[in-house]
Design a protein around this motif. Sequence first.
Motif, short mmCIF file in Angstrom:
data_model
loop_
_atom_site.label_atom_id
_atom_site.label_comp_id
_atom_site.label_asym_id
_atom_site.label_seq_id
_atom_site.Cartn_x
_atom_site.Cartn_y
_atom_site.Cartn_z
N TRP A 155 0.53 -1.32 0.17
CA TRP A 155 0.14 -0.35 -0.01
C TRP A 155 1.23 1.45 -0.11
CZ3 TRP A 155 -4.83 -0.34 -0.87
CH2 TRP A 155 -5.53 0.68 -0.82
N GLU A 166 -5.32 5.83 -6.63
CA GLU A 166 -5.06 6.24 -5.91
C GLU A 166 -6.22 4.86 -4.80
OE1 GLU A 166 -6.75 8.99 -5.22
OE2 GLU A 166 -5.89 10.20 -6.21
N GLY A 167 -6.35 4.59 -3.61
CA GLY A 167 -6.95 3.09 -3.26
C GLY A 167 -8.09 3.18 -3.29
N LEU A 168 -9.10 2.06 -2.95
CA LEU A 168 -9.95 1.21 -3.20
C LEU A 168 -10.23 0.43 -1.94
CD1 LEU A 168 -13.17 2.06 -4.66
CD2 LEU A 168 -12.25 0.21 -6.28
N ASP A 169 -11.43 -0.35 -1.51
CA ASP A 169 -12.06 -1.00 -1.23
C ASP A 169 -13.07 -1.52 -1.57
OD1 ASP A 169 -12.03 -3.88 0.68
OD2 ASP A 169 -11.98 -2.45 2.91
N ALA A 170 -13.81 -2.39 -2.65
CA ALA A 170 -15.09 -2.92 -2.79
C ALA A 170 -15.57 -4.11 -2.32
CB ALA A 170 -14.52 -2.70 -4.15
N ASN A 191 -16.27 6.72 -10.26
CA ASN A 191 -16.78 6.71 -8.78
C ASN A 191 -15.37 7.09 -8.40
OD1 ASN A 191 -19.22 6.51 -8.61
ND2 ASN A 191 -19.06 4.85 -7.94
N VAL A 192 -14.66 6.87 -8.21
CA VAL A 192 -12.73 7.43 -7.96
C VAL A 192 -12.48 8.41 -9.05
CG1 VAL A 192 -10.57 6.55 -7.48
CG2 VAL A 192 -12.16 5.22 -7.03
N MET A 219 -15.88 1.01 -0.07
CA MET A 219 -15.00 2.06 0.26
C MET A 219 -13.97 2.71 -0.89
SD MET A 219 -15.48 2.67 3.54
CE MET A 219 -16.56 1.85 3.84
N GLY A 220 -14.17 4.24 -1.51
CA GLY A 220 -13.47 4.88 -2.20
C GLY A 220 -12.36 5.01 -1.56
N PRO A 221 -11.39 6.58 -2.43
CA PRO A 221 -9.62 6.91 -1.62
C PRO A 221 -9.86 7.26 -0.17
CG PRO A 221 -9.86 7.09 -4.44
CD PRO A 221 -11.58 6.83 -3.50
N VAL A 232 -11.35 4.24 2.54
CA VAL A 232 -10.35 3.08 2.49
C VAL A 232 -8.71 3.67 3.52
CG1 VAL A 232 -9.10 3.63 0.76
CG2 VAL A 232 -8.61 1.50 1.36
N GLU A 233 -9.01 4.82 3.71
CA GLU A 233 -8.15 5.06 4.54
C GLU A 233 -8.52 5.56 6.09
OE1 GLU A 233 -4.75 4.80 3.60
OE2 GLU A 233 -4.81 5.70 1.36
N LYS A 261 -10.92 4.40 6.95
CA LYS A 261 -11.18 2.60 7.51
C LYS A 261 -9.59 1.80 7.94
CE LYS A 261 -14.19 -1.34 6.75
NZ LYS A 261 -14.88 -1.99 5.53
#
Lengths: 446, 446
Positions: A51, A62-66, A155-156, B35-37, B40-41, B43
């Motif tokens: 990460w 960019e980060g994501l957690d789907a 979305n991101v 969770m978007g960018p 996710v951070e 969380k």
Amino acid sequence: MAKNSMNEIVALCKRRGFIFQSSEIYGGINACYDMGPLGVELKKNIKDLWWKHMVQMRPDVEGLDAAILMHPRVWEASGHLEHFSDPMVECKDCHHRFREDNLKKDKCPDCGGELTDPRNFNLMFKTHMGPVEEGATEIYLRPETAQGIYVNYENVRVPARQKLPFGIGQIGKAFRNEITPGNFIFRTREFEQMEMQFFIHEEEEDKWFEYWMDYRINWHKNVIGISSDKLHVVEHPPNKLAHYARRAVDIEYDFPFGQSELEGIHNRGHYDLTRHAEFSGKNLEYFDQAKDEKYIPNIIETSGGIDRTLLALLTDGYEIEEDEQGKERTVLKLHPRIAPVKAGVFPLVKRDGMDELGEKIAADLRKKFNIFYDAGGSIGRRYRRGDEAGFPFAITVDGDSLQDNSVTIRERDTMQQKRVPIDMIEKMIEEFTEGYQRDKGLLSGD
Amino acid sequence: MAKNSMNEIVALCKRRGFIFQSSEIYGGINACYDMGPLGVELKKNIKDLWWKHMVQMRPDVEGLDAAILMHPRVWEASGHLEHFSDPMVECKDCHHRFREDNLKKDKCPDCGGELTDPRNFNLMFKTHMGPVEEGATEIYLRPETAQGIYVNYENVRVPARQKLPFGIGQIGKAFRNEITPGNFIFRTREFEQMEMQFFIHEEEEDKWFEYWMDYRINWHKNVIGISSDKLHVVEHPPNKLAHYARRAVDIEYDFPFGQSELEGIHNRGHYDLTRHAEFSGKNLEYFDQAKDEKYIPNIIETSGGIDRTLLALLTDGYEIEEDEQGKERTVLKLHPRIAPVKAGVFPLVKRDGMDELGEKIAADLRKKFNIFYDAGGSIGRRYRRGDEAGFPFAITVDGDSLQDNSVTIRERDTMQQKRVPIDMIEKMIEEFTEGYQRDKGLLSGD
């Protein structure tokens, strides 16, 4: 390393608390594993370092957690409902099942019996969402994390104010009902991926493919510390590519059971966003204002398995050599950056204030690092346990420590010992971590 | 805060990239979220701070990460197959379904129609493992993470060399096929838990219950920074306890939709290990050498929902007030320790080297923190976006910065600005994070 060393590693994982078979007290559940106290920290270190280098430090990712549960149309668009299956055959005698494409001959490899004709078996786990089964929606556990990125592309991109090229990174679980799982945690039915999808203009596909391939190899070697000579880059021949893929390269590692994939770098063309645009009816074109050009982005993907990276680290670090007394010792030479515990703190004996001082040192260090405190048994046996659990340092509190405010620090790889003031331990661990070179202790140099 | 402010928070989450509905381009899937960018951070910060205070810093708690897929016998032993169901009724007219125990009258709340008799609906998601459905094992997605801890109690205790009392902490996903999910991410079908199970001698149950209750409340208030006056401790009346529970307390938060649970502290007695010993045939007794006593440990559990904690933080931080020009501004007053981005870096205009210097500052800070760099649009609009995304600081690079190696730092809560040398930014962010008090800027004091 010999093939049967896998058994030794599996035993070490159980003994030291890295990995247990899931639901072991009930006889286990096939191809699922639980991470114990050391495994969870090792895995966390892999994930955190991925990460940091793939998301946090990158202005262009960019980060994501789907969610694991997605709309079933996703798997129509992705092609998984149609194509994500293996050809399965069954032995008519012993009823064992095999992937036909893995068999070398047409008789059962277990008993020599006759095999059935192959049938396509879809690897997605299916379940039902909604309050009654008959009226519920049939849904799937995601077999890969990538689709969660594609469906969230807009979305991101919009709130992150990103322009192409940019990427989306994600860590998460995926599930595959494998016909023949195996090799410990290498191929499991529940596993975790670390994936980054990089959205680009088609013209730049070669440049970015090379860039990410180099970047990922460097990460495996220099960030988490896997031996260079055991890592290989393998190009997929064009006739073996998935139908949408333009180029694919595997980063492979020399496992005891053979050279096998840790991570794939893929040029997926514009297949993914084209399909999701088609199936969802949404416009997923990118508008490049500067060039006044509209297009569906191409994607370069880096897709790594966390569990197999963890297994590579364990295999890579595992050595049997002689200890200070000339006896055999098992040692796990993990880079201190990745080691689940940074130091063991051991009072020489459990009296005269040595245990209280040891507990205090451990408590102070725990604000920054994972520390293992153990006051029982012979110091030699405590060293041995720390060695095979990969602790870079053993910190021994002895009778003199109460007078001179110093401890003896023993370094895992070289077994060198050095007297260090207590208030210097934290700094020493940090410096050693950054400058670590396998088998070259830092303790004797200065 | 008004009840309709939930809609504003949902809109903010989409707009700034905190939370999206899962598979949104396909119309969404009910009660699952991505969770978007920024989400996710945020969380990740909650999870990391939980892990640090519940596992890393505790000599008496070990970490674990058990698989989501477990042996089906686990759910027989735990009682979930038999008891984990809600009484469901359906309207004979509009066919909407409801939990009978949530209804206030016996007519459909949506259309006034007649309801069916209740039937028990088990909330576990079911799937099949193994290569063909007819011969496969029926398994479940875990509806809670706790059972993964109980079945690994001995696996963890032995290599960790722990004596009672000690605990096992775990973070992970769980799944419940809720009849009536709702309130955004408060009650979802896929969610994440942070749980710690503390194994003790029965004699010490009251002491440890009080200890963990206080410890967890303190964490919510002082580690992640939820407002004290919105947190409540609610004792379950004895006649409402689960059949195995001896005492249960909820930590609740004043959500816009009402006071609701964030976390539960439970005295589970020795139910869990007794049942697993019985169903697995394994001896799960603990032998206390010093006391020469054998017993099945009792368990005190702390079980928190990560998604609802995240929602509490968003709700708690959300404010609408006036900006520097007297215009309305939305601001998300998250503790900087928990804020997904620590600072926005904004060149005043995109020329004369301001953007290059801004990029360099951002790149340096990214080694330690999450940083948002944005060079486009009016500076006022960039401040506004940062405020409502909860960035504690806005760092503005202007024409003077290239001469004096300083930047203007604007603090989110007070909107105070201060000139700060570039090489002091990192230290200032760290100090501000530790000393943060809501609405009290640190910039004017020194």
